[in-house]
Design a protein around this motif. Structure first.
Motif, PDB file in Angstrom:
ATOM      1  N   SER A   1      47.251  41.434  46.095  1.00 17.63           N
ATOM      2  CA  SER A   1      46.240  41.681  47.117  1.00 17.63           C
ATOM      3  C   SER A   1      44.941  42.157  46.476  1.00 17.63           C
ATOM      4  O   SER A   1      43.854  41.700  46.824  1.00 17.63           O
ATOM      5  CB  SER A   1      46.728  42.732  48.122  1.00 17.63           C
TER       6      SER A   1
ATOM      7  N   ALA B   1      47.919  39.188  50.080  1.00 19.01           N
ATOM      8  CA  ALA B   1      49.186  39.790  50.499  1.00 19.01           C
ATOM      9  C   ALA B   1      50.081  38.747  51.152  1.00 19.01           C
ATOM     10  O   ALA B   1      51.289  38.680  50.884  1.00 19.01           O
ATOM     11  CB  ALA B   1      48.929  40.952  51.461  1.00 19.01           C
TER      12      ALA B   1
ATOM     13  N   ALA C   1      51.973  44.858  48.231  1.00 15.27           N
ATOM     14  CA  ALA C   1      50.773  44.058  48.456  1.00 15.27           C
ATOM     15  C   ALA C   1      50.251  44.258  49.876  1.00 15.27           C
ATOM     16  O   ALA C   1      49.031  44.291  50.106  1.00 15.27           O
ATOM     17  CB  ALA C   1      51.067  42.586  48.202  1.00 15.27           C
TER      18      ALA C   1
END
Length: 217
Positions: free
Chosen positions: A135, A168, A196
């Motif tokens: 992410s 993510a 994430a």
């Protein structure tokens, strides 16, 4: 117009990030139970809760000192590898803040890049390993692209936010290289990485807050 975040502003962001993370407890625990120990949310929530409890003290510090202290708190409160990674990230990010009273667009990029470098080095992981890096790394890349294009602050914030969310989401298609998920037969394939996801919550909250501050000018 650009944005600028001072120590007090950063703690307001921390409070908002905590509210979002706290509200998603069942969801994050469910994600983590599918591939890990099921304690990721408990640990992250505990860390942010501790920061919020100490907000009055932290918001009076200079930015570099504040980030170092946030790092120390996270390292001591958050259990497992996440505490070490978040602690290392904040302590590393204190360096580009030395002598600065506010965080503007360029400085926030330096802060996030320092965090990414610290997490990557300390965790011995890279993008694609199905971790929080998946992410953070796309968000940092997109941030640099927006700076190079001299994008308006609000558009920059929206683009970085989107990159974090998509990063993510993309962990669902990845196989885990580290952690308990890597020992499963499917190596977590088909499941989102909870680290994430909680990282994306923080980045989304930060970018929304920075965009809001840019509109105040």
């Amino acid at each position: 117009m650009g944005f600028s975040l001072r120590s007090r502003d950063y703690m307001e962001y921390i409070k908002r990030a905590y509210e979002l993370i706290h509200s998603r407890g069942d969801y994050i625990t469910e994600l983590d139970s599918a591939t890990g120990d099921g304690d990721h949310w408990t640990n992250i929530n505990m860390g942010f809760e501790s920061l919020v409890q100490q907000a009055d003290r932290l918001e009076e510090m200079e930015l570099s000192e504040q980030f170092r202290e946030i790092g120390r708190i996270m390292m001591s409160v958050i259990g497992g590898s996440s505490g070490i990674l978040y602690g290392s990230a904040y302590i590393a990010a204190s360096k580009p803040l030395e002598g600065k009273e506010k965080i503007g667009e360029e400085t926030l990029y330096e802060v996030l890049l320092s965090m990414l470098d610290a997490i990557t080095a300390r965790g011995q992981a890279k993008e694609g390993d199905k971790t929080m890096i998946d992410s953070l790394a796309p968000a940092v890349k997109k941030y640099k692209e927006c700076l190079d294009r001299k994008e308006d602050a609000e558009l920059l914030c929206e683009e970085v936010k989107k990159a974090a969310e998509e990063g993510a989401e993309n962990t669902k298609k990845m196989e885990a290289v580290r952690g308990r998920a890597s020992y499963q037969a499917d190596r977590g394939l088909g499941h989102l990485d909870p680290g994430a996801v909680t990282m994306s919550y923080q980045l989304v909250t930060l970018m929304d807050f920075a965009a809001e501050k840019s509109r105040e000018k």
